[in-house]
Design a protein around this motif. Structure first.
Motif, mmCIF file in Angstrom:
data_model
loop_
_atom_site.group_PDB
_atom_site.id
_atom_site.type_symbol
_atom_site.label_atom_id
_atom_site.label_comp_id
_atom_site.label_asym_id
_atom_site.label_seq_id
_atom_site.Cartn_x
_atom_site.Cartn_y
_atom_site.Cartn_z
ATOM 1 N N SER A 231 0.846 -1.188 0.000
ATOM 2 C CA SER A 231 0.000 0.000 0.000
ATOM 3 C C SER A 231 0.882 1.239 0.000
ATOM 4 N N ASN B 208 5.291 -1.490 6.226
ATOM 5 C CA ASN B 208 4.216 -2.470 6.345
ATOM 6 C C ASN B 208 4.780 -3.793 6.850
ATOM 7 N N GLN C 282 1.084 3.253 3.132
ATOM 8 C CA GLN C 282 1.724 2.667 4.312
ATOM 9 C C GLN C 282 3.117 2.172 3.917
#
Length: 1409
Positions: free
Chosen positions: A589, A595, A592
């Motif tokens: 993502s 992660n 993010q």
């Protein structure tokens, strides 16, 4: 001049021709125009124009008036300044201005005008430059030397010049500024601190970065004036450094920066300052020392610095700071090392010793930076670092801290890739660091999953870069595999095996998530998640992530499909890369960036993605092998002999055939393997056969043309090939062909009919083939096999000694010296065992008969016929064969049940055989069976008998086997909570009853209350209890105590009515109880469970009987000293390769990892509790466990048990060999043994019943070997002292790798165990002198019977009589040694009896008189 003065006093101003009066009454433009003409006039004048000088004297005075000096217009001021500069030039050396104040005003005025130099693009810049050039050339400012305010003038001038200098100025501007300023320093009487500060401030880093040109100007000035300014610089530093007068200058806080800059400018500027730094290095102020160290690091490390050679006392003083008490100081020294190594290779020798010490620094950061420094220098140029420095990096790969280990491993990997793979420094450099690849792979033996993952990453990125083109990648792998040492090869094989196993786990998870949800589904998924979690770093956190991944796989079909492709056997390397990218992209993502879930998935994908091996890769690898076979490969250029390359290539293919069998499914590959089968090299053909077995399951359907060629080859090898090839040929047929029964029959019939004992050499292969046929197809050949075993194997082969053995005192010889008859007998024994393993039932009682036969061999010392024809080495081989055969049978439940306690005890004694190689090979077989959880738990107790082994590595090996097996069982119980009903067969603590029972029936334990014998019992019990009690998990100490208490309330199950045996049992229980009490503080707590005692070994407790009596003699109490058990460390550290199991190529003088492989772990030795190096106790150094020398190694070299006799010593002690087990009754003849296998005679059946009693070991065991003559039998010794007979040294041999063999076909799991053991020396041992005398008396009065245990030296016996604890302590004080107890892979069984492990130990045997 007098006339000019008069003219001056007249006050009349004479202007140059054409110039009118210049006053405030004219406009600015007119004034500028007139001043330009004046400037031109003065510019054209020279010093010799006396008339003009006199003429314009008043004009000169007029121009110095305040009207001009303070004029608001800058052009006017500039022109006036130019005029004044020329006036100073013309009237030099006498200036027309006599007033000091006026002079000051003039020079301050000129200085202000020099600011105009700043704008190089100004229209007036040339005039400003002219002004500078003029005053510099004339040295006009020197006039100010006589003025009181000269310092203010000079300081302002310096400040102005440093302010205006910029990169727009050319070299001339720079030069004139230097000329101007240097004249002031060189020709003046002194340099004030303020003026000095004005120069030095430009050297301070902050200013230097703001105005590089000012720094260059100051640098040039200092170089020009070095000799003149040096005293003032020295005085400044003396004031600040020595006298602490920081107020003398605003630059005091930058003193160390200034020293560095001044040194870089001109070292002569600091001739008198450097000795002051030596004083500062010894300052009590930590921060001050740190600053000086930082300074000197830069000075010594500078590229062209000669400070170390010019100022050796300062260099030595600096080196001393490597041992500074303040951590940042040591850290700074270590950081400096890389610059020093790169810029001054000649100083590497001085640095080496200090870096060595710092590589063992208690601070993690310092050890880390030692690695960084050495690796940084190595990557620049390998010649900059010596082998010692690289070895420091090597040592740190076993550091306690992950950060240090990681840095060391990555550093070595980068060095290897640069100099070995890319060959940037030629072959010599490549050869110098060839050990790196082995060392990095050895780390795979570590228990830490982080280490293993990093090794896998290093392998994929540095050793065999996965981004190479396929042919190049396989060539790289081919030659890497060919040049790895044995342990590294095992580690690499294990790595592929682990990755393959994880692939299967992920595949199972993918299959599970497709199923409908239910309770059983949830349990299955959770179980699989836990298994996968254990293969990833930080299992605690990872568990949640793997659960999340399982959820994602349920919900996201695309990711599931990608992962299915990734773990499918047919996935190519290119496909794998695409799948990994797609999965990470899908799960990642952008919002993010950090992660943890994605990081975990990457770790998982990294482990399971086939980045090296696919069908194309296998094809390329086969081609590479073919090139070597054809002689067109670059083998010699790569430094690998062609034969070695071919053999290694086939071994590599064999390993890959286990992990990637589908990748071999191509006609080209199978045809190449067929060619290998026809080669003369037996190893190559063996490997090819194994590859066919592993990969040929679809060969019959998919490649019929290959089958038609392969089948005759296999049949020929099964009938007439070497034994190992015959074995593999049978297994190939079994694995590959559907009508195997027909093919087996075609092989069995001719071999069965052609068996002939007249030619023993021709008998070995048929027996091997028949043995494997018996195991794979027992029903097909049931009748002929039973007849074959009874009539041929037992009667014709085993019960006859045809050829007398060579008379020798050696106990072991290499394989090629073993007589064919002995090899045939060994194969006969194996055939019997394989037949039983194939049948897997004892309905015909063949198992009982076979066990009696095997125990008869052990009882008769290997000479079953007792005709005395056999040589000692042959007898050793048969003892080993018999012992290993019993272990094999014990792994099958139906045969384990019929092994009597006497037979079990006799088998256990093989681990105390007088022959080193027998003990070694038997222990490895025992360990392998236990590791696979196939041997029952009572066999783990056999290792307790190793406590008395005179060879240190055998004791260390036994201890590590105990540690590994105990940890393995504990881990298994944690993972399989549902097996609680099998607790008695798995819980390690349940080994205690078996150990107690085994020691009760120890033939050496003759006199119940004998102190010396009880000390041996205690030592053996402590050998196992120390490991069991290292962790008090679930209150296990109380459980052990309760178990021992319960045993004391029972009777011996083997001899329940024998009062002496029961007394021994209670006495041994008391020894165990005292050990538990002395070593535990929680033993008195409530036991977590009520122990269940094995019913075969102990009777049911009598409720009316309460045994509270203490059976130990009072003298024994002094031998139980309190202390905490040592935690067992099972890091399998591999640092030096072993050419053979048990043979040490080298001894380490420094430890690389802690290994509590205590050989005589003795609870009565004070050193056990006080002198050991527990990691929790070592508070002064976090890595002492990695590299610390035992004090006893250097201080007390003479201590410890003496080793076996040298080869040239007398071997007479070997000749009258004692026998083990009970001597058979007089009527037990060869015919009786034959009759056990007879089928037609009722007399034979009756005889067999009698023999059941006569051939079994006695109920009251004398374990030794009874003498063969009545005289020997009746001999009673006058003294019971243990002497030491000298045994021939074990013989070296080449083919150790065949020592253990054939597990893959005969075991369901062919997993290889990799365990590397390194015993460690002990510290702080104290002899127990007070025990010595009493024990000596005790030994002398104790007659003892002979047995086949390995002997102790006379010295060791005396030390043992002086207290076993002391001997135990002394054992460990020798230098550290490494042993390889790594499990061999699938080919490790057949030859274990026939092969001779390489050893260097000289083992004597103990003689009981």
């Amino acid at each position: 001049m007098a006339h000019s003065k008069n003219r001056a006093t007249d006050g009349k101003i004479t202007y140059p021709p054409g110039v009118k009066e210049i006053s405030d009454k004219i406009s600015k433009e007119e004034m500028v125009r007139r001043l330009k003409m004046v400037v031109k006039t003065f510019m054209d004048m020279d010093q010799d124009s006396e008339e003009e000088k006199e003429l314009y004297l008043n004009l000169a005075l007029h121009l110095a008036s305040d009207f001009f000096l303070k004029h608001p217009d800058k052009d006017v001021r500039l022109l006036v300044a130019c005029c004044l500069a020329d006036i100073f030039r013309i009237y030099a050396p006498e200036a027309p201005y006599t007033s000091p104040d006026k002079l000051k005003d003039i020079f301050m005025f000129i200085t202000r005008q020099l600011k105009g130099l700043e704008d190089t693009k100004s229209a007036q810049f040339n005039r400003y430059f002219y002004l500078l050039e003029n005053i510099a050339w004339v040295k006009s400012y020197n006039i100010c030397f006589e003025l009181e305010d000269s310092n203010e003038i000079f300081t302002q001038l310096y400040r102005t010049l440093f302010q205006v200098i910029n990169n727009g100025h050319n070299q001339k501007v720079h030069m004139h500024m230097v000329d101007l300023m240097s004249s002031i320093v060189c020709e003046g009487d002194s340099v004030s601190q303020e003026l000095l500060d004005t120069v030095l401030v430009n050297l301070v880093p902050a200013h230097k970065n703001l105005n590089k040109q000012a720094y260059d100007l100051a640098k040039a000035l200092l170089k020009r004036t070095a000799q003149a300014i040096e005293p003032y610089i020295t005085n400044f530093f003396n004031q600040v450094l020595m006298l602490g007068k920081t107020s003398v200058s605003d630059l005091s806080e930058h003193v160390f920066d200034l020293i560095l800059e001044l040194y870089n400018i001109d070292s002569h500027l600091l001739l008198s300052v450097l000795p002051q730094l030596e004083f500062k290095l010894k300052s009590n102020d930590n921060d001050e020392r740190l600053q000086v160290v930082k300074l000197l690091a830069k000075m010594f490390g500078a590229k062209d610095s000669e400070l170390a050679s010019q100022n050796k006392p300062l260099w030595q003083c600096y080196l001393g700071r490597f041992n500074d008490i303040h951590v940042p100081v040591r850290l700074e020294c270590v950081k400096f090392a890389s610059h020093c190594l790169m810029n001054h290779p000649d100083l590497a020798k001085d640095l080496t010793e200090y870096l060595k010490v710092r590589s063992h620094d208690p601070e993690e950061a310092i050890r880390h930076d030692v690695i960084v420094s050495i690796v940084t220098a190595s990557k620049k140029d390998l010649s900059l670092v010596n082998d010692h420095l690289l070895n420091f990096v090597r040592e740190r790969t076993l550091d306690k801290r992950w950060r240090v280990r990681k840095e060391a491993m990555m550093g070595l990997a980068q060095i290897y890739k640069k100099y070995a793979l890319q060959a940037e420094a030629g072959k010599e450099a490549s050869k110098q660091i060839s050990w790196i690849k082995d060392k990095l792979l050895h780390i795979y033996y570590q228990n830490s999953i982080d280490d293993r993952l990093l090794v896998e990453r290093i392998f994929a990125q540095y050793l065999v870069p996965h981004n190479l083109e396929t042919t190049e990648r396989m060539k790289c792998l081919y030659y890497l595999y060919a040049t790895l040492d044995g342990n590294a090869v095992k580690a690499l094989n294990e790595m592929w095996k682990c990755q393959n196993m994880l692939r299967h786990h992920v595949k199972d998870l993918l299959d599970l998530v497709k199923q409908p949800k239910s309770d059983s589904y949830n349990k299955a998924v959770f179980s699989k998640v836990m298994v996968i979690t254990r293969n990833l770093p930080d299992p605690g956190k990872t568990q949640d992530f793997v659960k999340k991944l399982a959820q994602v796989l349920e919900e996201d079909e695309k990711i599931r499909k990608q992962l299915e492709t990734l773990v499918s056997p047919s996935c190519s390397c290119k496909q794998a890369e695409v799948c990994v990218k797609e999965i990470t992209k899908k799960l990642g993502s952008p919002k993010q960036p950090s992660n943890p879930f994605l990081e975990m998935v990457k770790f998982l994908l990294e482990r399971i993605a086939p980045v090296h091996i696919d069908t194309e890769s296998i094809s390329a690898l086969i081609k590479q092998v073919n090139k070597s076979i054809e002689g067109t490969a670059d083998d010699e250029d790569e430094g690998v002999p062609t034969e070695q390359a071919i053999r290694a290539g086939l071994e590599l293919l064999k390993v890959l055939s286990f992990t990637h069998p589908v990748s071999f499914h191509s006609a080209e590959t199978f045809e190449s393997l067929l060619g290998c089968l026809k080669m003369d090299d037996e190893k190559v053909a063996e490997a090819a056969l194994q590859i066919f077995k592993n990969t040929g399951n679809k060969l019959e359907e998919s490649f019929p043309h290959i089958k038609s060629v392969l089948l005759p080859v296999l049949q020929h090898k099964a009938k007439k090939g070497p034994p190992r090839q015959a074995k593999y040929a049978i297994h190939c047929i079994h694995a590959m062909f559907s009508n195997r029964d027909t093919h087996f029959a075609q092989i069995f019939e001719p071999l069965h009919k052609s068996l002939d004992t007249d030619n023993m050499e021709q008998l070995i292969t048929p027996l091997t083939t028949l043995g494997h046929l018996a195991m794979l197809a027992p029903e097909q050949f049931a009748a002929p096999l039973k007849s074959l075993v009874a009539n041929f194997i037992v009667k014709d082969l085993l019960m006859n000694d045809r050829i007398p053995g060579k008379k020798t005192t050696k106990l072991w010889v290499p394989d090629d010296e073993v007589s064919p008859e002995t090899l045939a007998k060994i194969q006969g024994l194996k055939l019997m065992v394989r037949w039983l393993l194939g049948v897997k039932n004892n309905q015909s009682k063949s198992g009982n008969s076979t066990l009696r036969m095997l125990t008869a061999i052990l009882s008769s010392d290997g000479d079953l016929t007792e005709q005395g024809k056999m040589g000692k080495p042959d007898m050793s081989r048969l003892r080993l064969a018999a012992g290993c055969a019993i272990l094999r049978l014990a792994q099958e439940p139906c045969y384990h049940e019929i092994i009597t306690l006497e037979q079990y005890q006799l088998c256990a004694l093989v681990i105390n055989d007088e022959c080193y190689q027998v003990r070694q090979a038997f222990a490895q077989k025992l360990h392998k069976g236990l590791c696979r959880l196939r041997l029952p738990l009572e066999y783990l107790a056999v290792f307790t008998l190793c406590a008395k082994d005179p060879v240190k590595e055998r004791r260390a090996h036994a201890r590590q086997c105990l540690v590994k097996n105990i940890n393995l069982r504990r881990e298994y119980l944690k993972q399989h909570a549902a097996v609680s009903e099998k607790l008695i067969s798995l819980l390690p603590e349940y080994v205690v009853p078996y150990a107690i029972h085994l020691l009760v029936h120890d033939p050496d334990y003759v006199k119940v209350q004998d102190i010396e014998q009880l000390k041996d019992i205690k030592e053996a019990l402590w050998f196992v209890l120390e490991i069991l009690m290292a962790k008090n998990e679930n209150n296990s100490h109380a459980f052990i105590r309760k178990m021992v208490e319960n045993i004391k309330q029972t009777k011996d199950g083997q001899c329940p009515d024998d009062p002496k045996i029961n007394e021994k049992l209670y006495t041994v229980c008391d020894v165990a109880m005292n050990i538990v009490i002395s070593k535990s503080t929680t033993y008195s707590l409530e036991s977590p469970k009520d122990p269940v005692l094995p019913a075969r070994y102990f009777t049911q407790p009598d409720k009316n009987f309460s045994n509270t009596k203490n059976y130990l003699p009072p003298e024994m109490k002094s031998f139980f000293t309190p202390g905490k058990p040592k935690a067992a460390n099972v890091l399998g550290a591999v640092n030096k390769p072993l050419s053979a199991t048990g043979k040490l190529q080298t001894k380490l003088s420094r430890m690389e990892t802690i290994s509590n492989a205590s050989s005589n772990s003795n609870p009565s030795s004070p050193g056990r509790s006080k002198g050991r190096l527990d990691s929790a106790d070592v508070d002064h150094s976090e890595n002492e466990d990695i590299s610390m020398k035992s004090p006893s190694e250097t201080e007390k070299p003479s201590r410890g048990r003496k080793r076996g006799a040298a080869a040239n010593q007398d071997d007479k002690g070997q000749e009258s060999k004692p026998k083990r087990g009970r001597k058979k009754a007089a009527n037990t003849s060869t015919d009786d043994v034959e009759d056990q296998w007879g089928e037609d005679s009722s007399l034979a059946e009756a005889t067999m019943e009698i023999e059941d009693e006569q051939n079994s070991p006695p109920k009251r065991g004398r374990r030794g070997r009874p003498p063969k003559s009545a005289a020997a039998k009746d001999e009673t010794p006058s003294k019971g002292r243990r002497g030491r007979r000298k045994a021939a040294p074990p013989v070296d041999e080449e083919n150790e790798e065949e020592q253990q063999e054939e597990e893959e076909e005969e075991e369901d799991d062919a997993g290889s165990e990799n365990m590397e053991v390194k015993p460690k020396g002990r510290r702080g041992r104290k002899p127990r002198a007070e025990v010595s005398e009493a024990a000596n008396d005790s030994v002398e009065s104790t007659p003892q019977k002979r047995r086949g245990r390995p002997p102790k030296s006379q010295t060791a016996a005396k030390k043992a009589s002086g207290g076993r604890s002391r001997a135990a302590a002394n054992q460990e004080e020798e230098s550290e040694e490494e042993m390889d107890t790594a499990q061999q892979s699938e080919e490790e069984e057949d030859e274990s009896i026939d092969s001779s492990p390489k050893v260097r130990r000289k083992v004597g045997r103990r003689d009981r008189r």
